[in-house]
Design an enzyme around this catalytic site. Structure first.
Site, PDB file in Angstrom:
ATOM      1  N   GLU A  84       0.932  -1.165  -0.066  1.00 40.50           N
ATOM      2  CA  GLU A  84       0.050  -0.001  -0.024  1.00 40.50           C
ATOM      3  C   GLU A  84       0.999   1.205   0.117  1.00 40.50           C
ATOM      4  O   GLU A  84       1.937   1.389   0.943  1.00 40.50           O
ATOM      5  CB  GLU A  84      -1.008  -0.085   1.271  1.00 40.50           C
ATOM      6  CG  GLU A  84      -1.681   1.251   1.276  1.00 40.50           C
ATOM      7  CD  GLU A  84      -2.801   1.279   2.492  1.00 40.50           C
ATOM      8  OE1 GLU A  84      -3.407   2.226   2.554  1.00 40.50           O
ATOM      9  OE2 GLU A  84      -2.597   0.344   3.476  1.00 40.50           O
ATOM     10  N   ARG A 321       6.341 -12.979   9.561  1.00 41.01           N
ATOM     11  CA  ARG A 321       6.703 -11.610   9.344  1.00 41.01           C
ATOM     12  C   ARG A 321       8.176 -11.672   9.691  1.00 41.01           C
ATOM     13  O   ARG A 321       8.804 -12.346  10.336  1.00 41.01           O
ATOM     14  CB  ARG A 321       6.083 -10.804  10.240  1.00 41.01           C
ATOM     15  CG  ARG A 321       4.598 -10.419   9.797  1.00 41.01           C
ATOM     16  CD  ARG A 321       3.871  -9.225  10.840  1.00 41.01           C
ATOM     17  NE  ARG A 321       4.477  -8.036  10.912  1.00 41.01           N
ATOM     18  CZ  ARG A 321       4.194  -7.089  10.189  1.00 41.01           C
ATOM     19  NH1 ARG A 321       3.307  -7.216   9.379  1.00 41.01           N
ATOM     20  NH2 ARG A 321       4.824  -5.903  10.259  1.00 41.01           N
ATOM     21  N   LYS A 331       4.315  -0.040  10.090  1.00 35.29           N
ATOM     22  CA  LYS A 331       4.231   1.101   9.377  1.00 35.29           C
ATOM     23  C   LYS A 331       3.512   2.254  10.461  1.00 35.29           C
ATOM     24  O   LYS A 331       3.809   3.517  10.091  1.00 35.29           O
ATOM     25  CB  LYS A 331       2.996   0.833   8.045  1.00 35.29           C
ATOM     26  CG  LYS A 331       3.132   1.970   7.028  1.00 35.29           C
ATOM     27  CD  LYS A 331       4.371   2.108   6.057  1.00 35.29           C
ATOM     28  CE  LYS A 331       4.318   0.887   5.542  1.00 35.29           C
ATOM     29  NZ  LYS A 331       3.395   0.841   4.166  1.00 35.29           N
TER      30      LYS A 331
END
Length: 683
Positions: A84, A321, A331
């Site tokens: 994103e 992750r 983020k």
């Protein structure tokens, strides 16, 4: 799917390879035994075939959908990398890129699946206009290209906005979606309560007729409805899936009267990630949809949408992750570091962003080598930052030319025979690569040593310069200190004689001649956080106060060049590996420390302190703490960088940014104070 009314509006419709010959590739991937899939490793749930022995795993795709998939893809096997654009890419994204552009295909090939054409789509997952910007869009493109990856196609989720809208109308007409006027807090309250009584906590608007929902949805689309007034939700929840938090009638559309960085102001309703990412995976005919483990619980909702629209279903693979010590990869946290001014931007060399690592001096090859070494697993892992530094050193050791620089210059005045000053001295540009050549060094009457390499009182384990002691200037002559000039308590300059030492000195010190010196600034970067495992609640209080030390009066050998290219690497001997910063100008060079030298002993020598000195300093610090009143322990100069307010007992209540500390953070600080109270009582 190719005959559906909205297909021609889909950007991926142009990818269909009509009449393409069937080739090995995508079909061979799907033909693998479901128990031996090299990525999934097991059968995917939600299908009738789940749990059955042998056979092909189809993920619920009909023969017609699979045939259509092979026709569109030809012989290609396709993955996608869909970040994103709401921030910069970081080292965790580098791992995902490595998987989607390389490792996934290598695993398939190793399993015996033919992979003649490898295709990775780079997709901007841009459905949230308030958090996204052109700056982020541009940064993503720049970082993917710099990392060396070449996508088969670049797409934007926003390119499919028209398709999503047509699909939403189809879902409404089919009784699978409804307009809900519950607020976000009311939806959340129902979601939390549904485990005890699923039916009792349905939205009161769930039973609206298709006609009413279509009219209300058009009201949303036309801009009449206000933000937060209503949403379009999917009728996912059933008695069977009530235990899955992510199946509680997810929101598919919300109202945002905000222009989109790519789509402009054409829309005031925007689809959600949960609604769109599976749809675009299907429309772009991705073979493997690879994501991180937190999305595993969303697999059921992923396939629910595709089932409801009867779209092609990709295989889904979840991996753990990346977690690295002394940093954060959230983020949200990284955004706060930037917006609060704790760092100097997304490309601050202390940031774990690709832009930050690039500015610090890491190469794409070093980062990719680290990602390959870490690999992919479903097990939670915690990687030491030193592992990343290891690959940086391997890379820089091989290609960085050597130069000398002094961080804190100390003036030496040299006396001796003119012959020693009438010639140049050759220094290798790389100790093990003769092809790098040599550089000339000029011995002037005035040279500069690093201040840490001089002591007024010598010690047996100190190899630097001291009164009456011989040392060698690296690649040059031997000198002996004969006098010290002081300015108050500080050493101003040191007088030395050039001559023949009785024996080759152990101390071989880096130096810069007045004739070859260029002023520069050295920025020594260290870990952004003071602890290896950063706590989620107290992370801001754990920022290291000395993560950047700037040497503004440094000098460097002018053979580095007038203005080297951004990122040009050097090893400043005995100091570490450095890279030219973007801020550098001719006559005012700036270098960022990429990584220190491999040997910890080298760093000790550079600092001018022995291991015994460090141990003594630590003991002295511990001893000094015994006399610190517990009420004052959080009010030292270092602590005042972390906190801005304290209670009556001296326990911090607010962080440096003025935000109140969490309960868990306060509890931990009180425990630390209690330990200090015991120490203080024993003094």
């Amino acid at each position: 799917m190719l005959q559906r009314s909205w297909w021609k509006a889909s950007p991926s419709s142009a990818w269909a390879r009509e009449g393409a010959k069937e080739a090995e590739g995508s079909p061979s991937v799907w033909a693998l035994d479901r128990r031996k899939d090299p990525l999934c490793g097991r059968a995917l749930s939600h299908w009738a075939e789940y749990g059955q022995e042998g056979g092909v795993q189809t993920c619920g795709n009909s023969a017609a959908l699979l045939e259509e998939h092979f026709r569109v893809n030809g012989g290609a096997v396709r993955t996608r990398f869909p970040p994103e654009p709401n921030g910069y890419l970081h080292i965790g994204h580098a791992k995902s890129m490595n998987m989607n552009f390389s490792l996934a295909f290598d695993r398939l090939a190793a399993s015996g699946a033919a992979v003649p054409t490898r295709e990775t789509i780079f997709r901007y997952d841009d459905t949230n206009p308030e958090a996204e910007s052109k700056e982020f869009v541009d940064s993503l493109a720049r970082d993917v290209a710099w990392m060396g990856w070449k996508p088969a196609r670049v797409t934007h989720t926003s390119e499919y906005f028209g398709v999503f809208y047509e699909m939403a109308l189809e879902l409404i007409k089919g009784g699978k979606a409804y307009v809900c006027h519950q607020s976000s807090s009311e939806i959340e309250a129902c979601r939390k309560a549904r485990l005890d009584a699923p039916d009792a906590h349905e939205s009161p608007y769930r039973s609206r007729s298709a006609a009413e929902n279509l009219a209300l949805f058009e009201r949303m689309r036309s801009g009449v409805a206000a933000e937060g007034e209503c949403t379009l939700r999917l009728k996912m929840q059933t008695a069977e899936n009530a235990s899955n938090y992510n199946m509680f009638d997810q929101v598919a559309y919300r109202i945002k009267h905000h222009p989109h960085p790519c789509a402009g102001d054409a829309w005031c309703i925007y689809p959600t990630y949960d609604y769109t990412h599976c749809v675009v995976d299907a429309l772009e005919h991705v073979d493997y949809s690879i994501c991180t483990l937190e999305f595993e619980t969303r697999r059921e909702s992923y396939y629910w949408v595709l089932d409801a629209l009867d779209l092609y279903r990709p295989k889904v693979f979840e991996m753990s992750r990346l977690n690295i010590s002394y940093t954060v990869l959230s983020k949200r946290k990284l955004t706060k570091l930037v917006t609060s001014g704790k760092v100097a931007g997304w490309d601050d060399p202390r940031m774990p962003t690709i832009s930050g690592l690039r500015r610090r001096g890491y190469s794409a090859s070093a980062i990719n080598a680290f990602c390959r070494d870490v690999g992919v697993t479903r097990n939670e892992n915690f990687i030491e930052y030193g592992r990343l530094q290891h690959f940086a050193r391997l890379d820089l050791e091989d290609r960085a030319p050597r130069r000398m620089a002094v961080a804190d210059p100390l003036e030496l005045l040299l006396e001796g025979d003119d012959a020693a000053f009438a010639k140049t001295y050759d220094a290798p540009n790389h100790p093990s690569k003769p092809e790098f050549g040599v550089r000339p060094l000029t011995l002037a009457r005035r040279v500069f040593l690093d201040r840490s390499d001089f002591r007024e009182v010598d010690a047996p384990d100190f190899f630097g310069l001291a009164p009456g002691k011989w040392v060698r200037l690296r690649y040059c002559v031997t000198i002996k200190c004969v006098a010290v000039e002081k300015d108050g308590d500080d050493v101003a300059r040191v007088k030395c004689v050039v001559g023949d030492a009785p024996a080759d000195p152990k101390g071989k010190l880096h130096w810069v001649s007045e004739a070859d010196a260029a002023p520069c600034e050295l920025r020594d970067y260290d870990h952004l956080f003071s602890v290896g495992k950063v706590d989620d609640d107290t992370w801001e209080a754990q920022l290291a106060p000395d993560s950047l030390v700037v040497h503004k009066r440094a000098l460097v050998d002018a053979s580095v060049g007038a203005r080297p290219a951004d990122g040009a690497p050097f090893q400043f001997e005995r100091l570490g590996f450095y890279a030219v910063d973007d801020d550098a100008k001719a006559g005012a060079l700036v270098f960022n420390r990429t990584v220190s030298l491999k040997s910890g002993n080298a760093a000790v020598k550079v600092a001018g302190a022995s291991r015994k000195d460090e141990q003594a300093a630590q003991l002295a610090k511990k001893e000094a703490m015994k006399s610190v009143d517990p009420k004052d322990m959080f009010k030292t100069d270092d602590m005042k960088l972390l906190y801005s307010a304290w209670d009556g007992d001296g326990v911090p209540t607010h962080g440096a940014d003025g935000e109140p500390l969490s309960k868990s953070a306060s509890k931990k600080l009180k425990k630390d104070q209690a330990k200090q109270a015991k120490l203080f009582a024993k003094k």
